[in-house]
Design an enzyme around this catalytic site. Structure first.
Site, mmCIF file in Angstrom:
data_model
loop_
_atom_site.group_PDB
_atom_site.id
_atom_site.type_symbol
_atom_site.label_atom_id
_atom_site.label_comp_id
_atom_site.label_asym_id
_atom_site.label_seq_id
_atom_site.Cartn_x
_atom_site.Cartn_y
_atom_site.Cartn_z
ATOM 1 N N ASP A 1 0.835 -1.211 0.000
ATOM 2 C CA ASP A 1 0.000 0.000 0.000
ATOM 3 C C ASP A 1 0.868 1.259 0.000
ATOM 4 O O ASP A 1 2.066 1.197 0.266
ATOM 5 C CB ASP A 1 -0.915 0.017 1.230
ATOM 6 C CG ASP A 1 -0.137 0.037 2.537
ATOM 7 O OD1 ASP A 1 0.831 -0.740 2.664
ATOM 8 O OD2 ASP A 1 -0.472 0.835 3.437
ATOM 9 N N GLU B 1 0.074 -1.222 5.569
ATOM 10 C CA GLU B 1 1.091 -0.882 6.567
ATOM 11 C C GLU B 1 0.844 0.512 7.098
ATOM 12 O O GLU B 1 0.975 0.787 8.279
ATOM 13 C CB GLU B 1 2.490 -0.962 5.934
ATOM 14 C CG GLU B 1 3.626 -0.823 6.930
ATOM 15 C CD GLU B 1 4.121 0.608 7.111
ATOM 16 O OE1 GLU B 1 4.980 0.831 7.967
ATOM 17 O OE2 GLU B 1 3.645 1.518 6.395
HETATM 18 ZN ZN LIG Z 1 6.693 2.298 4.275
#
Ligand SMILES: [Zn+2]
Length: 576
Positions: A79, A146
């Site tokens: 992401d 994340e």
């Molecule tokens: Zn990162």
């Protein structure tokens, strides 16, 4: 118009990154990226597992002659943070990122570039396709989300991979190897108040602390920056003693992971000491400017008659609890590392204080690379606010990654770096979250390092990647892969480390739960609620009306606590 990055070196990594730039992948909306990676795996005949949350794990056989090497995990998150300039038209869920080469750097056109961590994903894919790279068995773990919750790492299933050496490709400084990161949790406080008529013969002032730098509560916590909440509290706390100040409002700070830049309060001052009060605030401003002359040159404190004169104030007990709590609540660096020079081990941030209907909402966040220390500082914050008769809740948080200076893969990486670049890499830890913390928590004994090319301005439209460092990053990574030892060399060490870590993990988990479960019994709680009232009565006669309001507040507190206990606390783990 976007620049052609396919002519950059090394070809493999830029070719893969170019492919990734075309795939939308905002955090929590990674479906297109997941599909892209699945197709990539099928096209390249690579076995893969897709986890329920979207994580993709590729299993790659060793190259010829490298079959007896230890399995290595290459890990990156798929992401990206989606930020753009105000004037830029861009739909992050549809539009491709446009690369722009400016001198030595690769930018995007008015948006984040997503080199964090697209370049990590690209590097892992390029290893698979480049016939020149020699490597043992590989597992490539690409995680989702994340950036806004570390949820991919949190949900990663240990059954889906076997490697016990992990190279995390999500760092931002070429020449630095990271071997540790902080874990974090938030502690949320509620201080209840009742409203009372504003005092007579008094004037409401607005007092504002501003002009501070702010900064990240992890990376910048050791920079001696001022916290606006703390400075404003000093003025109000002393003002209460000297001028009989009565508080109406307190609003300070904003994001949980930022150091408060600005705070403002509205408080009544008796009319016969207005001039003294104004002088007092001026004096305090001078003291603060002196204390922070180097780090906060823009520091300003203002006291002006409030534009609107409120007709109420918060009750005296609440003011006592709030100001004493804010004053005593720790903020800043709590401990430095004993093993890594200049590395902040434990810290806490008094992030914000907001007035809501019936209560003040105070957000604090704690970080430590040592799990027990993180719990300790969170407990300390709770203890202070318990004295102030507040409600306190902790979020689950996320674990840190304790540096292991004896790491075998670190040894290999340092040797490889020195050999290739004829200089020492910096071995560091960061006082912010990385996915390694969660992965290490799942797999005790996992031997991990983190590194990457140089990125700047990450999480902003100014994000850029220093082109030359991508080649260095690539060469360094390939050297490490080539030098991973045979299975038996590390096996003994790994078994010992795993045993020790499992022992540590079992020791650490039991008491944490117990502490939360063991709440003070109701009687104790009732006594506690009354204690500060006595103190306050001694200081100043308090009418029975006030005592009743305190008791009423205690009842509503109990109700809120019960309903809060039913819900499992929301997890607010984020990296930055
Ligand atoms: Zn990162």
């Amino acid at each position: 118009m976007s620049d052609n990055i396919l002519k950059l070196k090394p070809e493999g990594i830029w070719k893969e990154f170019n492919g990734i730039l075309g795939v939308p992948r905002p955090s929590k909306k990674e479906a297109k990226m997941v599909a892209y990676l699945e197709k990539w795996a099928k096209d390249h005949k690579v076995d893969y597992v897709k986890e329920e949350c979207g994580n993709i794990i590729l299993t790659v056989p060793a190259t010829k002659g490298m079959e007896d090497r230890q399995t290595v995990i290459l890990q990156a998150h798929m992401d990206m943070v989606c930020e753009k300039n105000n004037d830029k038209k861009h739909d992050f869920e549809k539009d491709p990122i446009e690369p722009v080469i400016k001198g030595e750097w690769l930018h995007a056109n008015g948006t984040t570039l997503g080199a964090d961590d697209g370049i990590g994903v690209a590097a892992a894919l390029a290893v698979i396709t480049d016939p020149k790279v020699e490597h043992g068995p590989l597992e490539c773990i690409f995680t989702v989300d994340e950036e806004t919750g570390l949820t991919g790492a949190m949900k990663l299933d240990p059954k889906d991979f076997t490697g016990r050496i992990l190279l995390n490709l999500d760092s931002e400084d070429e020449g630095e190897i990271f071997i540790g990161c902080a874990g974090g949790m938030d502690t949320i406080i509620k201080v209840w108040y009742e409203l009372e008529p504003a005092p007579e013969d008094s004037t409401a002032y607005r007092i504002t602390v501003s002009g501070l730098k702010g900064g990240h509560s992890g990376d910048d916590i050791n920079k001696n920056l001022a916290n606006a909440n703390k400075l404003l509290t000093r003025i109000l706390w002393q003002g209460t003693n000297w001028f009989d100040l009565q508080l109406y409002d307190f609003q300070g700070g904003n994001l949980r992971n930022a150091i408060a830049r600005e705070a403002t309060a509205v408080a009544f001052i008796p009319n016969d000491c207005l001039k003294d009060f104004e002088h007092y605030v001026k004096d305090m401003e001078k003291h603060f400017q002196q204390e922070y002359q180097v780090t906060e040159p823009g520091l300003k404190v203002m006291a002006e008659v409030a534009e609107v004169q409120p007709d109420v104030v918060i009750d005296e007990m609440a003011q006592y609890n709030l100001l004493n709590g804010l004053y005593a609540c720790p903020h800043g660096v709590i401990a430095m590392s004993q093993t890594i020079p200049n590395f902040v081990e434990t810290s806490t941030n008094l992030a914000s204080c907001k007035k809501k209907e019936g209560y003040f909402f105070i957000q604090t966040s704690q970080r430590s690379s040592i799990e027990s220390s993180k719990q300790d500082i969170a407990n300390m914050v709770e203890a202070v606010w318990s004295l102030a008769d507040a409600d306190v809740e902790h979020t689950d948080g996320y674990p840190g990654w304790a540096p292991n200076p004896n790491s075998a893969i670190l040894d290999i990486a340092v040797k490889c770096y020195k050999e290739r670049f004829k200089k020492d890499p910096k071995v560091r830890a960061i006082h912010a979250g990385l996915e390694c913390g969660l992965i290490g928590d799942k797999i005790p004994g996992m031997d991990m390092i983190s590194f990457g090319p140089t990125l700047r301005g990450v999480h902003s439209p100014d994000e850029r990647c220093e082109i030359a460092t991508v080649q260095m990053f690539w060469d360094f990574m390939c050297d490490i892969l080539k030098n991973v030892p045979k299975t038996e060399t590390l096996a003994k060490k790994a078994v010992a480390a795993t045993k020790a870590a499992i022992k540590k993990a079992t020791e650490k988990k039991a008491p944490a739960k117990k502490a939360t479960a063991e709440k003070a019994p109701e009687e104790k709680k009732a006594a506690r609620t009354k204690a500060p009232a006595h103190k306050s009565q001694a200081k100043k006669a308090v009418g029975s009306k006030k005592t009743a309001s305190v008791q009423k507040a205690a009842v509503s507190r109990a109700t809120v606590k019960q309903s809060a206990a039913k819900k499992s606390p929301a997890n607010k783990a984020t990296k930055k």
